[in-house]
Design a protein around this motif. Sequence first.
Motif, PDB file in Angstrom:
ATOM      1  N   SER A 151       0.701  -1.255   0.108  1.00  0.00           N
ATOM      2  CA  SER A 151       0.083  -0.098   0.027  1.00  0.00           C
ATOM      3  C   SER A 151       0.839   1.298  -0.159  1.00  0.00           C
ATOM      4  N   VAL A 154       1.137   2.754  -3.824  1.00  0.00           N
ATOM      5  CA  VAL A 154       0.137   3.173  -4.618  1.00  0.00           C
ATOM      6  C   VAL A 154       0.116   4.891  -4.574  1.00  0.00           C
ATOM      7  N   GLY A 157       2.059   6.445  -6.978  1.00  0.00           N
ATOM      8  CA  GLY A 157       1.741   6.158  -8.264  1.00  0.00           C
ATOM      9  C   GLY A 157       0.639   7.320  -8.538  1.00  0.00           C
ATOM     10  N   ARG A 158      -0.331   7.345  -7.583  1.00  0.00           N
ATOM     11  CA  ARG A 158      -1.475   8.071  -7.787  1.00  0.00           C
ATOM     12  C   ARG A 158      -1.216   9.742  -8.069  1.00  0.00           C
ATOM     13  N   TYR A 219       4.468  -0.468 -12.074  1.00  0.00           N
ATOM     14  CA  TYR A 219       3.492   0.591 -12.131  1.00  0.00           C
ATOM     15  C   TYR A 219       2.566   0.373 -13.231  1.00  0.00           C
ATOM     16  N   SER A 222       0.570  -3.162 -13.120  1.00  0.00           N
ATOM     17  CA  SER A 222      -0.532  -3.182 -11.931  1.00  0.00           C
ATOM     18  C   SER A 222      -1.731  -2.542 -12.133  1.00  0.00           C
ATOM     19  N   SER A 223      -2.725  -2.531 -11.238  1.00  0.00           N
ATOM     20  CA  SER A 223      -4.111  -1.663 -11.415  1.00  0.00           C
ATOM     21  C   SER A 223      -3.499  -0.075 -11.299  1.00  0.00           C
ATOM     22  N   MET A 224      -2.390   0.051 -10.959  1.00  0.00           N
ATOM     23  CA  MET A 224      -1.996   1.542 -10.913  1.00  0.00           C
ATOM     24  C   MET A 224      -1.929   1.903 -12.482  1.00  0.00           C
ATOM     25  N   ARG A 225      -1.709   1.097 -13.471  1.00  0.00           N
ATOM     26  CA  ARG A 225      -1.989   1.560 -14.717  1.00  0.00           C
ATOM     27  C   ARG A 225      -3.152   2.314 -15.137  1.00  0.00           C
ATOM     28  N   PHE A 227      -4.521   4.740 -13.613  1.00  0.00           N
ATOM     29  CA  PHE A 227      -4.037   6.140 -13.539  1.00  0.00           C
ATOM     30  C   PHE A 227      -3.689   6.703 -14.771  1.00  0.00           C
ATOM     31  N   PHE A 243       7.058  10.337 -10.516  1.00  0.00           N
ATOM     32  CA  PHE A 243       6.880   8.714  -9.634  1.00  0.00           C
ATOM     33  C   PHE A 243       8.441   8.461  -9.436  1.00  0.00           C
TER      34      PHE A 243
END
Length: 267
Positions: A151, A154, A157-158, A219, A222-225, A227, A243
């Motif tokens: 955690s 993330v 990354g955001r 990045y 993962s689900s951060m993509r 963003f 980043f």
Amino acid sequence: MNPETAAGVFTAARSEFAAWSGRLWRPLGEILAAVARPRPGERVLDACCGTGASAIPAARAVGPDGAVDAIDVAEGLLDEGRREAAALGLGNLRFTAADVLTWPHDGYDVVQSAFGVFFFPDMDAGSRRLAGLLKPGGRFAVSTWRADGMSRIVPIGRAAALPDRPELEDAPPRPNHSARVDTADKLAGWLSSIGLRDVEVREVAYVQPLHPEDAWTFYLGSSMRGFVSGLSAEALDRVRARFFDGLREAGLDTLDAGALIGVGRRP
């Protein structure tokens, strides 16, 4: 994350996701299957299977008399899994592109999900449905991220994406389901709350060095993509630079992928 969004994000992330397979997804998938302990001849459902990190060891474990259904919405990831399964001669492993929450089959000995249940729109209802696909006495096994580990990266990354994706600031916050199952006590309580018995939770320590370039690949894999979906190459370069700055300012030079694996039985 709804199925359509997840399918787009993770299919686009195919190559970067695969680049992290040997360092992250495959080792943790092997551990999930080892804790779930599928036995020769059993039937296994692997929910949100990705490239098959936990489905492939499960298929090895159940042998030719068993069967594994590996389900995911991201066709690109499934193609990677199909190629590997074919190379290994795992004819008992079937990859299917589908929303696992509408999967029509049941009677499984094991249902397992590696880092997938917290993507369900309703984690409780979705997981109850999956547990309901088990035979009486069947095992439901899930892996989740441990608190203060994964955690940490993330938010960095955001924050890096925000200047080029200001709409993220106004987007309604998604429920943080992973925070509900990020300690051993929370995960055990949650598994019991969805109707499972004989619940056990194992903790997995998994920390590795993190070069900034590898962090960027993570990045994008993962689900951060999500963003940065739709950004131009120039905007993506700006996000990447921010980043890297964020990682340096946070002193984040390791990836803490500490995990929890919980198993319970259907009554």
